[in-house]
Design an enzyme around this catalytic site. Structure first.
Site, PDB file in Angstrom:
ATOM      1  N   SER A   4      40.141  31.185  52.131  1.00 63.42           N
ATOM      2  CA  SER A   4      40.135  30.712  50.745  1.00 63.42           C
ATOM      3  C   SER A   4      39.818  29.224  50.767  1.00 63.42           C
ATOM      4  CB  SER A   4      41.525  30.926  50.134  1.00 63.42           C
ATOM      5  OG  SER A   4      41.626  30.252  48.895  1.00 63.42           O
ATOM      6  N   VAL A  63      49.192  46.798  53.921  1.00 62.21           N
ATOM      7  CA  VAL A  63      48.736  46.073  55.124  1.00 62.21           C
ATOM      8  C   VAL A  63      49.838  45.250  55.786  1.00 62.21           C
ATOM      9  CG1 VAL A  63      46.287  45.946  54.504  1.00 62.21           C
ATOM     10  CG2 VAL A  63      47.853  44.152  53.704  1.00 62.21           C
ATOM     11  N   TYR A  72      50.643  30.360  49.036  1.00 63.80           N
ATOM     12  CA  TYR A  72      49.328  30.989  49.190  1.00 63.80           C
ATOM     13  C   TYR A  72      48.451  30.131  50.114  1.00 63.80           C
ATOM     14  CZ  TYR A  72      44.660  32.682  47.909  1.00 63.80           C
ATOM     15  OH  TYR A  72      43.368  33.178  47.952  1.00 63.80           O
ATOM     16  N   ALA A  73      48.420  28.827  49.859  1.00 63.54           N
ATOM     17  CA  ALA A  73      47.578  27.930  50.663  1.00 63.54           C
ATOM     18  C   ALA A  73      48.020  27.941  52.124  1.00 63.54           C
ATOM     19  CB  ALA A  73      47.630  26.519  50.088  1.00 63.54           C
ATOM     20  N   ALA A  74      49.333  27.918  52.349  1.00 60.56           N
ATOM     21  CA  ALA A  74      49.833  27.937  53.737  1.00 60.56           C
ATOM     22  C   ALA A  74      49.405  29.238  54.420  1.00 60.56           C
ATOM     23  CB  ALA A  74      51.352  27.786  53.746  1.00 60.56           C
ATOM     24  N   SER A  75      49.502  30.356  53.687  1.00 64.23           N
ATOM     25  CA  SER A  75      49.114  31.638  54.303  1.00 64.23           C
ATOM     26  C   SER A  75      47.611  31.640  54.613  1.00 64.23           C
ATOM     27  CB  SER A  75      49.486  32.816  53.397  1.00 64.23           C
ATOM     28  OG  SER A  75      48.660  32.864  52.239  1.00 64.23           O
ATOM     29  N   LYS A  76      46.810  31.077  53.720  1.00 62.50           N
ATOM     30  CA  LYS A  76      45.356  31.099  53.926  1.00 62.50           C
ATOM     31  C   LYS A  76      44.918  30.079  54.988  1.00 62.50           C
ATOM     32  CE  LYS A  76      44.106  34.468  51.228  1.00 62.50           C
ATOM     33  NZ  LYS A  76      43.394  35.665  51.724  1.00 62.50           N
ATOM     34  N   ASN A 135      40.756  41.865  53.837  1.00 67.76           N
ATOM     35  CA  ASN A 135      40.482  41.248  52.529  1.00 67.76           C
ATOM     36  C   ASN A 135      41.691  41.270  51.599  1.00 67.76           C
ATOM     37  OD1 ASN A 135      38.582  40.530  50.138  1.00 67.76           O
ATOM     38  ND2 ASN A 135      39.512  42.480  49.525  1.00 67.76           N
TER      39      ASN A 135
HETATM   40  P1  NAP Z   1      42.175  41.217  43.842  1.00 69.20           P
HETATM   41  O1  NAP Z   1      41.139  41.591  42.846  1.00 69.20           O
HETATM   42  O2  NAP Z   1      43.583  40.982  43.400  1.00 69.20           O
HETATM   43  O3  NAP Z   1      42.153  42.291  45.001  1.00 69.20           O
HETATM   44  C1  NAP Z   1      43.100  42.266  46.037  1.00 69.20           C
HETATM   45  C2  NAP Z   1      43.422  43.688  46.389  1.00 69.20           C
HETATM   46  O4  NAP Z   1      44.393  43.668  47.466  1.00 69.20           O
HETATM   47  C3  NAP Z   1      44.052  44.459  45.217  1.00 69.20           C
HETATM   48  O5  NAP Z   1      43.454  45.730  45.098  1.00 69.20           O
HETATM   49  C4  NAP Z   1      45.507  44.560  45.647  1.00 69.20           C
HETATM   50  O6  NAP Z   1      46.179  45.694  45.151  1.00 69.20           O
HETATM   51  C5  NAP Z   1      45.361  44.669  47.162  1.00 69.20           C
HETATM   52  N1  NAP Z   1      46.630  44.418  47.848  1.00 69.20           N
HETATM   53  C6  NAP Z   1      47.617  43.554  47.519  1.00 69.20           C
HETATM   54  N2  NAP Z   1      48.650  43.667  48.383  1.00 69.20           N
HETATM   55  C7  NAP Z   1      48.300  44.637  49.270  1.00 69.20           C
HETATM   56  C8  NAP Z   1      48.951  45.224  50.379  1.00 69.20           C
HETATM   57  N3  NAP Z   1      50.192  44.851  50.761  1.00 69.20           N
HETATM   58  N4  NAP Z   1      48.311  46.199  51.074  1.00 69.20           N
HETATM   59  C9  NAP Z   1      47.083  46.607  50.697  1.00 69.20           C
HETATM   60  N5  NAP Z   1      46.409  46.103  49.656  1.00 69.20           N
HETATM   61  C10 NAP Z   1      47.018  45.124  48.939  1.00 69.20           C
HETATM   62  O7  NAP Z   1      41.738  39.883  44.619  1.00 69.20           O
HETATM   63  P2  NAP Z   1      40.298  39.268  44.953  1.00 69.20           P
HETATM   64  O8  NAP Z   1      40.080  38.120  44.062  1.00 69.20           O
HETATM   65  O9  NAP Z   1      39.298  40.348  45.033  1.00 69.20           O
HETATM   66  O10 NAP Z   1      40.591  38.660  46.400  1.00 69.20           O
HETATM   67  C11 NAP Z   1      40.228  39.284  47.622  1.00 69.20           C
HETATM   68  C12 NAP Z   1      40.555  38.336  48.758  1.00 69.20           C
HETATM   69  O11 NAP Z   1      39.834  37.111  48.590  1.00 69.20           O
HETATM   70  C13 NAP Z   1      42.037  37.936  48.805  1.00 69.20           C
HETATM   71  O12 NAP Z   1      42.464  37.822  50.140  1.00 69.20           O
HETATM   72  C14 NAP Z   1      42.053  36.581  48.136  1.00 69.20           C
HETATM   73  O13 NAP Z   1      43.139  35.789  48.545  1.00 69.20           O
HETATM   74  C15 NAP Z   1      40.728  36.021  48.595  1.00 69.20           C
HETATM   75  N6  NAP Z   1      40.250  34.964  47.709  1.00 69.20           N
HETATM   76  C16 NAP Z   1      39.880  35.229  46.429  1.00 69.20           C
HETATM   77  C17 NAP Z   1      39.444  34.191  45.605  1.00 69.20           C
HETATM   78  C18 NAP Z   1      38.974  34.409  44.203  1.00 69.20           C
HETATM   79  O14 NAP Z   1      38.530  33.418  43.567  1.00 69.20           O
HETATM   80  N7  NAP Z   1      39.028  35.591  43.655  1.00 69.20           N
HETATM   81  C19 NAP Z   1      39.429  32.883  46.090  1.00 69.20           C
HETATM   82  C20 NAP Z   1      39.827  32.642  47.390  1.00 69.20           C
HETATM   83  C21 NAP Z   1      40.230  33.696  48.196  1.00 69.20           C
HETATM   84  P3  NAP Z   1      47.059  45.536  43.784  1.00 69.20           P
HETATM   85  O15 NAP Z   1      46.073  45.189  42.724  1.00 69.20           O
HETATM   86  O16 NAP Z   1      47.673  46.894  43.650  1.00 69.20           O
HETATM   87  O17 NAP Z   1      48.042  44.455  44.071  1.00 69.20           O
END
Ligand code: NAP
Length: 263
Positions: A143, A66, A156-160, A92
């Site tokens: 986030s 992405v 991470y926080a700055a990006s979010k 996402n």
């Molecule tokens: P996750 O399980 O790590 O899933 C993120 C997915 O994004 C992974 O499949 C990852 O692939 C993929 N990804 C990473 N870099 C990418 C790229 N350059 N292009 C395409 N795909 C890419 O994370 P999650 O917890 O489900 O989080 C989903 C979203 O919610 C994120 O934006 C995260 O910041 C946000 N969020 C999550 C939480 C939480 O508590 N889990 C809290 C706040 C915000 P790889 O595994 O191959 O890297």
């Protein structure tokens, strides 16, 4: 709540991780009868996700980084060609580097901004070119860190925080095209991304949550399905916090402690 996305096409980035939020969102939309495209980095992981999801409906995987503009144009273009419509797009994908700012290499800073923030701009710009005639909905993964940073994950926080701001601006700029732009704010959801921090300090994390439990990817998926639906037609520039009341007050364990004291 049951939703009916029959005849709608939904794209979700970062949806190949079977324990992740994107995967749960894909499943929810498939169960609600949408045709779904999932976009992620790794071809094998995508195939496994598609294999796990196809029992629920029409799903296809697309390899996409992405953060790469040329890939974004080509791959989202291919998704559009497959369906001749993009009704809902969900930004996402994300990464969560843990590193104090003064120890961080600028390359890691750039990668965090590119994957978490620039990607939202790039993907939305491309999706807009297909949504501008018929309207649609865009959802962004913000986030809790969009609101309050944590020492140790400042990039991470700055990006979010950027994602939060971008969501508001896009909502205003795309409103005349009947495109709503909203976001979700996960607190602590148990996924691959949070596995390490949860293993290290689950009790501390839980004590900051009014409901006193961590969230599940399905909790976020339910909020996403609502935000994209016609039930939310007056919502734009809006965020749903899916956090179990994380830090809704400075002392979220107050009532629990009081109850324990009375027992
Ligand atoms: P996750 O399980 O790590 O899933 C993120 C997915 O994004 C992974 O499949 C990852 O692939 C993929 N990804 C990473 N870099 C990418 C790229 N350059 N292009 C395409 N795909 C890419 O994370 P999650 O917890 O489900 O989080 C989903 C979203 O919610 C994120 O934006 C995260 O910041 C946000 N969020 C999550 C939480 C939480 O508590 N889990 C809290 C706040 C915000 P790889 O595994 O191959 O890297």
């Amino acid at each position: 709540m049951g939703f009916d996305y029959s005849g709608k096409t939904v794209g979700i980035t970062g949806a190949a991780s079977i324990k992740g939020i994107g995967f749960a969102i894909a499943k929810k939309f498939l169960q609600s009868h949408a045709a779904v495209g999932i976009f992620d980095l790794d071809k094998n992981a995508l195939q496994q996700a598609v294999d796990a999801l196809k029992v629920f409906g029409n799903v296809k995987g697309y390899v996409l980084d992405v953060s790469k503009e040329s890939d974004v144009k080509k791959v989202i273009g291919a998704f559009y060609e497959d369906h001749k419509a993009i009704d809902v797009w969900i930004n996402n994908a994300g990464i969560y580097p843990q590193c104090p700012l003064m120890d961080m290499e600028s390359s890691a800073w750039d990668m965090t901004m590119n994957v978490n923030l620039k990607s939202v701009f790039l993907c939305t710009k491309e999706v807009f070119s297909y949504m501008r005639e018929d309207g649609g909905v865009i959802l962004n993964a913000a986030s809790y860190a969009s609101l309050i940073s944590s020492a140790g994950s400042g990039a991470y926080a700055a990006s979010k925080s950027g994602v939060y701001s971008l969501t508001k601006t896009l909502a205003a700029e795309l409103a005349p095209y009947h495109i709503r732009v909203n976001g979700f704010i996960p607190g602590v959801i148990e996924t691959g991304m949070t596995q390490e921090v949860v293993a290290e300090r689950k009790d501390t994390l839980v004590s900051a949550i009014a409901l006193r439990e961590l969230g599940r990817p399905e909790d976020v998926a339910n909020a996403a399905a609502f935000l994209a639906s016609s039930e939310a037609s007056y919502l734009t520039a809006a965020f749903i916090e899916v956090s179990g009341g994380k830090l809704c007050v400075q002392n979220p364990d107050f009532a629990w402690k009081k109850m324990e004291d009375m027992a």
